[in-house]
Design a protein around this motif. Sequence first.
Motif, PDB file in Angstrom:
ATOM      1  N   ASN A  90       6.402   4.319  -2.851  1.00  0.00           N
ATOM      2  CA  ASN A  90       7.899   4.210  -4.361  1.00  0.00           C
ATOM      3  C   ASN A  90       8.944   4.473  -3.305  1.00  0.00           C
ATOM      4  OD1 ASN A  90       7.357   4.802  -6.637  1.00  0.00           O
ATOM      5  ND2 ASN A  90       7.917   6.861  -6.637  1.00  0.00           N
ATOM      6  N   CYS A  94       8.827  -1.166  -5.495  1.00  0.00           N
ATOM      7  CA  CYS A  94       8.480   0.138  -6.434  1.00  0.00           C
ATOM      8  C   CYS A  94       9.607   0.618  -6.807  1.00  0.00           C
ATOM      9  CB  CYS A  94       8.176   1.151  -4.870  1.00  0.00           C
ATOM     10  SG  CYS A  94       6.548   1.204  -4.677  1.00  0.00           S
ATOM     11  N   GLN A 126       4.821  -0.481  -8.631  1.00  0.00           N
ATOM     12  CA  GLN A 126       4.660  -0.045  -6.775  1.00  0.00           C
ATOM     13  C   GLN A 126       3.147  -0.617  -6.756  1.00  0.00           C
ATOM     14  OE1 GLN A 126       5.543   1.558  -9.694  1.00  0.00           O
ATOM     15  NE2 GLN A 126       7.046   2.985  -9.249  1.00  0.00           N
ATOM     16  N   CYS A 141       3.849  -3.020  -3.870  1.00  0.00           N
ATOM     17  CA  CYS A 141       4.496  -2.219  -3.322  1.00  0.00           C
ATOM     18  C   CYS A 141       4.786  -2.912  -2.088  1.00  0.00           C
ATOM     19  CB  CYS A 141       4.295  -0.794  -3.091  1.00  0.00           C
ATOM     20  SG  CYS A 141       4.587   0.138  -0.913  1.00  0.00           S
TER      21      CYS A 141
END
Lengths: 335, 335
Positions: A84, A89, A94, A97
Amino acid sequence: MHTAGDVRVEDREDPRIIEPTDAVIRLTATCVCGSDLWPYRGIEPADHQVMGHEYVGVVEEIGADVRKVKVGDFVVGSFVISDNTCEICQAGYQSKCVHASFVAQTIGTQSEKARIPYADGTLVPTPRQPDPELVPSLLAASDVLGTGWFAAVAAEAGPSKTVAVVGDGAVGLMAVLAAKQLGAERIIAMSRHPERQKLALEYGATDIVTERGDEGVAKIKELTNGLGAQSVIEAVGTQESTMQAIGATRGGGHVGYVGVNYDVKIPGIDLFFAGIHLHGGPAPVRRFLPELIQLIWDRKIDPGKVFDLTLPLEQAAEGYKAMDERRAIKVLLTI
Amino acid sequence: MHTAGDVRVEDREDPRIIEPTDAVIRLTATCVCGSDLWPYRGIEPADHQVMGHEYVGVVEEIGADVRKVKVGDFVVGSFVISDNTCEICQAGYQSKCVHASFVAQTIGTQSEKARIPYADGTLVPTPRQPDPELVPSLLAASDVLGTGWFAAVAAEAGPSKTVAVVGDGAVGLMAVLAAKQLGAERIIAMSRHPERQKLALEYGATDIVTERGDEGVAKIKELTNGLGAQSVIEAVGTQESTMQAIGATRGGGHVGYVGVNYDVKIPGIDLFFAGIHLHGGPAPVRRFLPELIQLIWDRKIDPGKVFDLTLPLEQAAEGYKAMDERRAIKVLLTI
């Protein structure tokens, strides 16, 4: 899952902190996902693997670098691990990611405890310990609600829009709920199951279409002045449902897709001449979790109704069976 | 085109007004499009059909209901007929207009005159009669510039974005120009032809990548901190170039695609896990024509440079040959 169709509940070693960014949680509840049925049905391989990727629970232990999550917090997590903080993100993706990994078949949250990597990024604490009646809805946020919500956002559902939802599984029903919350004017649920139609109507569907494939497309066009819907949500993932979603969308409209299986091939020429937007994939649930938790906390939405069968974790095998046979929309497992 | 590879310039009957919304134009210039090479190469059928869909010219006659276009106007038209008033047109998707039809192989503007249906919707007059030096650029707006521009818009090219362009044909080069105009920070042109690389750099490319396929994807990732580009333009339309574009895009990023052929099949599973946006199709050139004409009129852009061979219409066959053999990027035909 030992092999396709063979689900057993067995003792495993307790998970422990490995990385300083890990947390170990004791699960309060978990559930069976439509995607768990792919290996169950032998469509994906299954070989003595852990299962489950939806979870809520209480933090039992944290690594030295965990800052935002405390021992004792009640947390909801996404089915994809994310830090995050990376550029992807921060852009709201996310599930892509740079540290993304899937909980399914690696961690497996159809279990009493789970080690969650990147706990600060992946887990979102609730304001306080939740009332037990909120647990099913919070659990739904972990995937099925977050995924349906993402599908509706990806399809750009919103005011003055007609939204068609292909798929009346739990995700499709959540997408109906999301489209309603996002202010869609008209929501067409494509379903031929009376109980699912009923729940779709409760969640905000304005129309039900029972036709599928080309007939389903024709029906959506008939309901939209020949143009097709502005927003179409694909929540099944078969060849037929994918082409149904593309066909039901007007030129310049948006398909949000969250269903998938391994055999779908989209003919480039059909997609080209459709002139639509296509967006989807593994939902970045983490983006939506704070907002979804608040809506549930304030009792503005009740996604937990999607669980129509509750069993103790020990009876997980029966849960898979009920979903496989479509006797249950979605099965909650208590721990 | 009598059959694949056999282009002839022959006399036809003069077009006349049929519907009251028609106009007849006398063409000033036309050109050969990359998509004209599909039937030329036998990839699409060709059976004694008229050819050409790019055009600028002077209005010679109008139907009784034409209001916005006058006899004597110099006009630029899109390669798709549109009324520009229906709900789809108003949303900016004129190539999916409820009255849409393709100029290619129906009207055929590799000709001296053409009947243009829905003239008020399809044609855009220039402010005055243009200087001859502006004609190539105005002609480019009819398709190749409008299509490249749409691809850049569909890929959400803009400030702070890295934009990769797959394809160094005329449309790819126009997409480079468009990305530059839209304010992209970095523009990576994927090309292995020295003259096209040179034009790409003139139009605003900051980087050239010569690798293709998986190697091309790896190179784009290397140039973007391992993430992929935010915006990728697909201007070829083969299986390899399509997958190259999808692979080169970061999670949550945007592919704008304007290339197509009939054999492309996009594996749903790859698209799903890419987590990207996909948008494209036949460009709604009409949406952009007023803005593009003004940019050309004000000499802020010079898309006409993309024509590197000019021939009289009578030598159309040689124009096709030069493009087929990649001796020319794009051929302008004077009338």
